[in-house]
Each structure stands twice: as structure tokens, then as C-alpha cells.
Design an enzyme around this catalytic site. Structure first.
Site, PDB file in Angstrom:
ATOM      1  N   ASP A   1       0.847  -1.190   0.000  1.00 39.64           N
ATOM      2  CA  ASP A   1       0.000   0.000   0.000  1.00 39.64           C
ATOM      3  C   ASP A   1       0.883   1.242   0.000  1.00 39.64           C
ATOM      4  O   ASP A   1       1.885   1.301   0.714  1.00 39.64           O
ATOM      5  CB  ASP A   1      -0.925  -0.016   1.231  1.00 39.64           C
ATOM      6  CG  ASP A   1      -2.089   0.941   1.085  1.00 39.64           C
ATOM      7  OD1 ASP A   1      -3.228   0.464   0.973  1.00 39.64           O
ATOM      8  OD2 ASP A   1      -1.856   2.172   1.079  1.00 39.64           O
TER       9      ASP A   1
ATOM     10  N   ASN B   1     -12.870  -3.576   2.350  1.00 34.37           N
ATOM     11  CA  ASN B   1     -13.919  -2.580   2.536  1.00 34.37           C
ATOM     12  C   ASN B   1     -14.872  -2.629   1.345  1.00 34.37           C
ATOM     13  O   ASN B   1     -14.433  -2.745   0.201  1.00 34.37           O
ATOM     14  CB  ASN B   1     -13.300  -1.182   2.646  1.00 34.37           C
ATOM     15  CG  ASN B   1     -12.411  -1.047   3.870  1.00 34.37           C
ATOM     16  OD1 ASN B   1     -12.719  -1.577   4.930  1.00 34.37           O
ATOM     17  ND2 ASN B   1     -11.287  -0.353   3.716  1.00 34.37           N
TER      18      ASN B   1
ATOM     19  N   GLN C   1     -14.186   2.178   1.483  1.00 37.26           N
ATOM     20  CA  GLN C   1     -13.606   1.812   0.184  1.00 37.26           C
ATOM     21  C   GLN C   1     -13.368   3.070  -0.643  1.00 37.26           C
ATOM     22  O   GLN C   1     -14.282   3.886  -0.816  1.00 37.26           O
ATOM     23  CB  GLN C   1     -14.542   0.856  -0.582  1.00 37.26           C
ATOM     24  CG  GLN C   1     -13.905   0.329  -1.869  1.00 37.26           C
ATOM     25  CD  GLN C   1     -14.753  -0.723  -2.583  1.00 37.26           C
ATOM     26  OE1 GLN C   1     -15.900  -0.992  -2.209  1.00 37.26           O
ATOM     27  NE2 GLN C   1     -14.183  -1.315  -3.629  1.00 37.26           N
ATOM     28  N   SER C   2     -12.146   3.230  -1.114  1.00 40.02           N
ATOM     29  CA  SER C   2     -11.814   4.408  -1.919  1.00 40.02           C
ATOM     30  C   SER C   2     -11.380   4.029  -3.325  1.00 40.02           C
ATOM     31  O   SER C   2     -11.377   4.864  -4.228  1.00 40.02           O
ATOM     32  CB  SER C   2     -10.724   5.236  -1.236  1.00 40.02           C
ATOM     33  OG  SER C   2      -9.547   4.472  -1.085  1.00 40.02           O
ATOM     34  N   VAL C   3     -10.977   2.775  -3.533  1.00 40.36           N
ATOM     35  CA  VAL C   3     -10.628   2.286  -4.873  1.00 40.36           C
ATOM     36  C   VAL C   3     -11.602   1.154  -5.186  1.00 40.36           C
ATOM     37  O   VAL C   3     -11.662   0.155  -4.449  1.00 40.36           O
ATOM     38  CB  VAL C   3      -9.168   1.776  -4.941  1.00 40.36           C
ATOM     39  CG1 VAL C   3      -8.867   1.236  -6.336  1.00 40.36           C
ATOM     40  CG2 VAL C   3      -8.183   2.890  -4.581  1.00 40.36           C
TER      41      VAL C   3
ATOM     42  N   HIS D   1     -10.006  -5.351  -3.399  1.00 33.39           N
ATOM     43  CA  HIS D   1      -8.674  -5.560  -2.817  1.00 33.39           C
ATOM     44  C   HIS D   1      -8.833  -6.024  -1.382  1.00 33.39           C
ATOM     45  O   HIS D   1      -9.727  -5.590  -0.657  1.00 33.39           O
ATOM     46  CB  HIS D   1      -7.821  -4.296  -2.890  1.00 33.39           C
ATOM     47  CG  HIS D   1      -8.503  -3.053  -2.419  1.00 33.39           C
ATOM     48  ND1 HIS D   1      -9.423  -2.380  -3.179  1.00 33.39           N
ATOM     49  CD2 HIS D   1      -8.422  -2.380  -1.253  1.00 33.39           C
ATOM     50  CE1 HIS D   1      -9.875  -1.343  -2.505  1.00 33.39           C
ATOM     51  NE2 HIS D   1      -9.283  -1.315  -1.320  1.00 33.39           N
TER      52      HIS D   1
ATOM     53  N   HIS E   1      -6.840  -6.089   2.117  1.00 37.32           N
ATOM     54  CA  HIS E   1      -5.710  -5.527   2.864  1.00 37.32           C
ATOM     55  C   HIS E   1      -5.148  -6.610   3.790  1.00 37.32           C
ATOM     56  O   HIS E   1      -5.917  -7.281   4.490  1.00 37.32           O
ATOM     57  CB  HIS E   1      -6.166  -4.381   3.773  1.00 37.32           C
ATOM     58  CG  HIS E   1      -6.759  -3.187   3.084  1.00 37.32           C
ATOM     59  ND1 HIS E   1      -6.069  -2.008   2.914  1.00 37.32           N
ATOM     60  CD2 HIS E   1      -7.988  -2.975   2.550  1.00 37.32           C
ATOM     61  CE1 HIS E   1      -6.860  -1.119   2.313  1.00 37.32           C
ATOM     62  NE2 HIS E   1      -8.026  -1.681   2.077  1.00 37.32           N
TER      63      HIS E   1
HETATM   64  P1  5GP Z   1      -9.632   1.218   0.363  1.00 36.59           P
HETATM   65  O1  5GP Z   1      -9.683   2.566   1.035  1.00 36.59           O
HETATM   66  O2  5GP Z   1     -10.369   1.284  -0.976  1.00 36.59           O
HETATM   67  O3  5GP Z   1     -10.059   0.060   1.190  1.00 36.59           O
HETATM   68  O4  5GP Z   1      -8.107   0.946   0.042  1.00 36.59           O
HETATM   69  C1  5GP Z   1      -7.441   1.515  -1.025  1.00 36.59           C
HETATM   70  C2  5GP Z   1      -5.989   1.516  -0.672  1.00 36.59           C
HETATM   71  O5  5GP Z   1      -5.248   1.758  -1.848  1.00 36.59           O
HETATM   72  C3  5GP Z   1      -5.601   2.610   0.328  1.00 36.59           C
HETATM   73  O6  5GP Z   1      -5.063   2.004   1.491  1.00 36.59           O
HETATM   74  C4  5GP Z   1      -4.590   3.457  -0.435  1.00 36.59           C
HETATM   75  O7  5GP Z   1      -3.524   3.904   0.369  1.00 36.59           O
HETATM   76  C5  5GP Z   1      -4.113   2.511  -1.514  1.00 36.59           C
HETATM   77  N1  5GP Z   1      -3.684   3.163  -2.743  1.00 36.59           N
HETATM   78  C6  5GP Z   1      -4.321   4.186  -3.371  1.00 36.59           C
HETATM   79  N2  5GP Z   1      -3.654   4.523  -4.494  1.00 36.59           N
HETATM   80  C7  5GP Z   1      -2.579   3.696  -4.561  1.00 36.59           C
HETATM   81  C8  5GP Z   1      -1.506   3.561  -5.511  1.00 36.59           C
HETATM   82  O8  5GP Z   1      -1.413   4.269  -6.518  1.00 36.59           O
HETATM   83  N3  5GP Z   1      -0.573   2.606  -5.254  1.00 36.59           N
HETATM   84  C9  5GP Z   1      -0.657   1.795  -4.140  1.00 36.59           C
HETATM   85  N4  5GP Z   1       0.316   0.893  -3.992  1.00 36.59           N
HETATM   86  N5  5GP Z   1      -1.646   1.894  -3.243  1.00 36.59           N
HETATM   87  C10 5GP Z   1      -2.591   2.841  -3.452  1.00 36.59           C
END
Ligand code: 5GP
Ligand code: ZN
Length: 116
Positions: free
Chosen positions: A32, A89, A96-98, A102, A104
């Protein structure tokens, strides 16, 4: 959605660099970019899926592979004995932001419960 606009699809294709720690036929594991623990690895399917909410019965092997990969990453990162957390998430309200599925894998420090 597939792909031109999806950050993690771009990582799968190699268009955006990532610190890959392990790979399988169906998945890629990479660090991450904003780690929330000493070990913070994301495991993503190579195929675009928005979240586990989209998985169907035919995706059982993919779902299983992701969990098995989480345990493998924990061993590779040497947190299998000290303990680790596996989180996915689903939806913006859950963090969830992406919107490419995924998992973690977090470890290397004490985890609290309940999560925030
Ligand atoms: P979420 O918030 O969707 O559960 O997790 C998305 C994760 O992707 C976050 O922990 C964030 O730090 C990580 N992330 C976002 N953009 C990038 C990227 O460009 N490269 C990597 N390696 N991680 C990313
Ligand atoms: Zn994607």
C-alpha cells in the site's frame, strides 16, 4: 467498469508502478502506498471486480485464492506468527476508496477492535 480509468487495473497492466511482493495466476499483491501498519499489502484480482459484493457463485475459486494469498503474504512478510488482519472494505461508507476489489493484509503492530 474495466480498466482504462481504474487505478488497480493499471497496476495489473504495469502502466503504474507498484512494489509487488507476490503474484499468482489470478491475483497480484503489492505494498500500500500509504501504509497503516509496518506491513500493509493489498491483494487484488487481475480481473476487474468492483468489490466482494460483485462476486458470484462461479467466482468461488477466485475468492478462495485471495484468502489463501493473504495467508501466503503474511508468511512472506513474517507476520504469520505475530498476527495480522485481513480486511476488505465494501462501499464508500465502509472506507472503500478504490473500486477494484482488494484485500488488505495488515500486521507488524497490535491491532485494536472494534475498528474505526
Ligand atoms: P480502500 O480505502 O479502498 O479500502 O483501500 C485503497 C488503498 O489503496 C488505500 O489504502 C490506499 O492507500 C491505496 N492506494 C491508493 N492509491 C494507490 C496507488 O497508486 N498505489 C498503491 N500501492 N496503493 C494505493
Ligand atoms: Zn480495475
Amino acid at each position: 467498469m474495466e480498466s482504462d480509468d481504474c487505478l488497480f487495473c493499471r497496476i495489473v497492466r504495469g502502466d503504474i508502478p507498484a512494489d509487488v511482493v507476490a503474484e499468482g495466476e489470478l491475483w497480484v499483491a503489492f505494498r500500500d502506498i500509504q501504509p497503516q501498519a509496518p506491513v500493509h499489502v493489498l491483494i487484488i484480482p487481475r480481473r476487474h471486480v468492483d468489490s466482494i459484493g460483485e462476486l458470484k457463485e462461479g467466482d468461488a475459486s477466485l475468492a478462495g485464492e485471495l484468502l489463501i494469498a493473504a495467508a501466503e503474504v503474511a508468511r512472506l512478510e513474517d507476520v504469520d506468527e505475530s498476527g495480522y488482519r485481513v480486511v476488505t472494505n465494501v462501499g464508500e461508507r465502509a472506507g472503500q476508496s478504490v473500486f477494484h476489489l482488494h484485500v488488505h493484509v495488515l500486521g507488524g503492530r497490535r491491532m485494536r477492535w472494534p475498528p474505526g
